[in-house]
Design an enzyme around this catalytic site. Structure first.
Site, mmCIF file in Angstrom:
data_model
loop_
_atom_site.group_PDB
_atom_site.id
_atom_site.type_symbol
_atom_site.label_atom_id
_atom_site.label_comp_id
_atom_site.label_asym_id
_atom_site.label_seq_id
_atom_site.Cartn_x
_atom_site.Cartn_y
_atom_site.Cartn_z
ATOM 1 N N GLU A 1 94.721 -12.903 -15.416
ATOM 2 C CA GLU A 1 93.292 -13.215 -15.217
ATOM 3 C C GLU A 1 93.070 -14.715 -15.352
ATOM 4 O OE1 GLU A 1 90.561 -11.069 -17.726
ATOM 5 O OE2 GLU A 1 88.980 -12.564 -17.425
ATOM 6 N N GLU B 1 88.225 -12.104 -12.218
ATOM 7 C CA GLU B 1 86.891 -11.845 -12.769
ATOM 8 C C GLU B 1 85.892 -12.482 -11.819
ATOM 9 O OE1 GLU B 1 86.023 -12.132 -17.037
ATOM 10 O OE2 GLU B 1 84.273 -13.341 -16.522
ATOM 11 N N ASP C 1 83.324 -6.520 -17.975
ATOM 12 C CA ASP C 1 83.589 -7.644 -18.882
ATOM 13 C C ASP C 1 82.416 -8.615 -18.871
ATOM 14 O OD1 ASP C 1 84.728 -9.296 -20.662
ATOM 15 O OD2 ASP C 1 86.153 -10.217 -19.270
ATOM 16 N N ASP D 1 81.057 -19.965 -18.859
ATOM 17 C CA ASP D 1 81.329 -18.548 -18.640
ATOM 18 C C ASP D 1 80.227 -17.689 -19.256
ATOM 19 O OD1 ASP D 1 82.780 -16.406 -17.777
ATOM 20 O OD2 ASP D 1 84.120 -16.376 -19.505
ATOM 21 N N ASP E 1 91.313 -6.747 -31.284
ATOM 22 C CA ASP E 1 89.889 -6.399 -31.411
ATOM 23 C C ASP E 1 89.656 -5.510 -32.624
ATOM 24 O OD1 ASP E 1 89.044 -7.832 -29.224
ATOM 25 O OD2 ASP E 1 89.058 -6.132 -27.845
ATOM 26 N N HIS F 1 91.529 -5.789 -26.620
ATOM 27 C CA HIS F 1 92.574 -6.743 -27.011
ATOM 28 C C HIS F 1 93.375 -6.125 -28.143
ATOM 29 C CE1 HIS F 1 89.524 -9.689 -25.451
ATOM 30 N NE2 HIS F 1 90.606 -10.264 -24.981
ATOM 31 N N ASP G 1 87.458 -7.566 -13.173
ATOM 32 C CA ASP G 1 86.433 -7.737 -14.217
ATOM 33 C C ASP G 1 85.103 -8.018 -13.543
ATOM 34 O OD1 ASP G 1 88.117 -7.325 -16.312
ATOM 35 O OD2 ASP G 1 88.039 -9.363 -17.103
ATOM 36 N N HIS H 1 84.555 -15.833 -12.928
ATOM 37 C CA HIS H 1 85.550 -16.898 -13.062
ATOM 38 C C HIS H 1 85.849 -17.561 -11.717
ATOM 39 C CE1 HIS H 1 87.182 -15.040 -17.049
ATOM 40 N NE2 HIS H 1 85.917 -15.400 -17.116
ATOM 41 N N ASP I 1 78.981 -14.799 -18.370
ATOM 42 C CA ASP I 1 79.252 -13.355 -18.422
ATOM 43 C C ASP I 1 77.987 -12.490 -18.409
ATOM 44 O OD1 ASP I 1 82.065 -13.516 -18.456
ATOM 45 O OD2 ASP I 1 82.126 -13.782 -20.625
HETATM 46 C C1 GCO Z 1 86.453 -14.283 -20.869
HETATM 47 C C2 GCO Z 1 87.645 -13.538 -20.401
HETATM 48 C C3 GCO Z 1 88.067 -12.479 -21.345
HETATM 49 C C4 GCO Z 1 89.233 -11.711 -20.798
HETATM 50 C C5 GCO Z 1 89.886 -10.924 -21.853
HETATM 51 C C6 GCO Z 1 90.986 -10.058 -21.314
HETATM 52 O O1 GCO Z 1 85.518 -14.332 -20.112
HETATM 53 O O2 GCO Z 1 86.485 -14.818 -21.954
HETATM 54 O O3 GCO Z 1 87.290 -12.944 -19.207
HETATM 55 O O4 GCO Z 1 86.992 -11.637 -21.621
HETATM 56 O O5 GCO Z 1 88.833 -10.871 -19.765
HETATM 57 O O6 GCO Z 1 90.366 -11.786 -22.801
HETATM 58 O O7 GCO Z 1 92.185 -10.658 -21.408
HETATM 59 MN MN MN Z 2 87.449 -11.204 -18.096
HETATM 60 MN MN MN Z 3 84.197 -14.443 -18.221
#
Ligand code: GCO
Ligand code: MN
Ligand code: MN
Length: 412
Positions: A209, A247, A317, A285, A80, A77, A275, A250, A287
């Site tokens: 995204e 993603e 990601d 989320d 970041d 980002h 992603d 997502h 992840d």
């Molecule tokens: C999340 C999102 C972020 C985006 C990132 C790129 O899960 O919070 O996927 O990780 O990928 O902000 O713009």
């Molecule tokens: Mn993402």
């Molecule tokens: Mn995510």
């Protein structure tokens, strides 16, 4: 077993990682277009209900680790590693220079930059808020990110409009907000065209995204499909420059089949960036690392992408769990995620060349013989036995996933 003193815990992890085996070399890992986000490597385990469990990590450390592990690309980002107040100043230039040096030193490339338009309080009412100053600031941030991207040699810019929505219905007007949001993307594309021309570089691929929930209560562009409609809505001045960064999780979050969502993006020619992670349907989320929850689904996703020649990035990601230590992030989280990806990618190749699946697929396409296409019963009956092949294919995919197609057997 006796309790394990803390100073012996890392060597235990190391020993058990070796015992797991199946690690690919960094050279092998570099052959895939894998990218590691700064924010994922440096994620400290914090969340709304969670205090951090890990200590801060610098961009130099993340880039060094990516180089060591064989993750060939780094993504970030704009905020970041550059403070929001330093953006657009000399300090930004210095930091971008330092990033460039670290990338060079460790043989890593920056593939993607993304604008943070969700965290800072200025975006409380989204980057497409009513106040023109907010939108002007957002457009500037997008243009600035594009400039950073060109400076670092990136090919992609990603936008996650998680704050584009509302908590209370009726407070914003959706069509107007989406028009304003399009203006921001138009500004980014215009700046890109100009910078690319000056630098003699190709323009970036701009990727939207989607995430269905969080952080807004209702999201205006919640799915990749909604974004496809937005890209083709006529609001964008350069729709050819804008595509998707779906993603995996997502799409799963809203109950979709990620592979079908990816198929729709492929058909529209808009699958630019991907992603990769894992998680659960209709949950938040989480992840999780790729393949830890839905390995069979992941295998199928990669079969689709391989068979369509997808050659864009696979961006790792995901968030190393809060139970993983700073040491564990680079000793376990990232190398194992990469290696599961590579294994699944190779397995996808095996699926594509598997004689059983090939024969079954060809038979299904050949269909039953001698049926009058206007006779409903005849058509139904002619294909009746063949359709059992669907389940047979699913069984074969399971066998490939667990290695039975190569003769692995299980004692009964
Ligand atoms: C999340 C999102 C972020 C985006 C990132 C790129 O899960 O919070 O996927 O990780 O990928 O902000 O713009
Ligand atoms: Mn993402
Ligand atoms: Mn995510």
């Amino acid at each position: 077993m006796n309790p394990i003193p803390v100073e012996q815990q890392q060597s235990l992890i190391e020993r058990l990682m070796k015992a797991c085996g199946g690690e690919y070399s960094p050279e092998r890992r570099r052959k895939y277009f894998l990218s590691g986000p700064q924010w994922a490597g440096a994620y400290e385990g914090h969340a709304l209900f969670h205090a951090p469990t890990r200590s801060p990590v610098t961009f130099e450390q993340v880039i060094e680790k990516w180089g060591e592990l064989g993750i060939g690309h780094w993504t970030t980002h704009d905020t970041d590693v550059i403070g929001a107040k330093d953006l657009g100043t000399e300090r930004q230039e210095q930091i971008v220079n330092r990033i460039g040096q670290a990338l060079k030193k460790h043989g890593v490339q920056c593939s993607m930059v993304t604008t943070e338009t969700f965290h800072h309080p200025v975006f409380a009412a989204s980057p497409a808020a009513e106040a023109p100053q907010v939108r002007e600031y957002a457009a500037w941030r997008l243009r600035n990110t594009v400039a950073i991207g060109h400076e670092l040699g990136a090919q992609f810019a990603v936008y996650w409009p998680g704050s584009l929505g509302y908590y209370v219905q009726g407070a914003i007007e959706e069509t107007q907000t989406l028009k304003w949001y399009a203006e921001g993307l138009n500004a980014a594309c215009d700046a890109d065209i100009e910078i690319a021309r000056k630098k003699g570089r190709p323009t970036l691929k701009h990727c939207l995204e989607a995430k269905p929930f969080e952080p807004q209560a209702e999201i205006l562009l919640p799915t990749s499909d909604a974004m496809l409609a937005f890209i083709f809505s006529g609001l964008l001045e350069h729709p050819e420059m804008v595509g998707l960064n779906p993603e995996y999780l997502h799409e799963l979050m809203w109950g979709a089949a990620p592979r079908a969502a990816l198929a729709r993006a492929l058909l529209a020619g808009k699958l630019f960036h991907f992603d990769i992670n894992d998680g659960y349907r209709l949950k938040h989320d989480v992840d999780i690392g790729v393949g830890l929850v839905n390995p069979l689904d992941w295998l199928n996703v990669l079969v689709l992408l391989r068979s369509h020649g997808y050659n864009g990035p696979f961006n790792l990601d995901y968030k190393p769990p809060r139970t993983t230590s700073n040491y564990g992030v680079f000793a376990v989280s990232f190398p194992t995620a990469v290696d599961r990806f590579i294994t699944l990618w190779d397995m996808a190749g095996e699926v594509l060349s598997d004689p059983v699946i090939q024969a079954a697929t060809e038979a299904l396409k050949a269909g039953g013989a001698n049926a009058d296409a206007r006779d409903v019963d005849a058509v139904t009956n002619a294909n009746k036995e063949l359709l059992t092949l669907h389940e047979l294919i699913a069984h074969r995919l399971f066998q490939i996933l667990i290695g039975q197609h190569r003769g692995r057997t299980f004692a009964v």
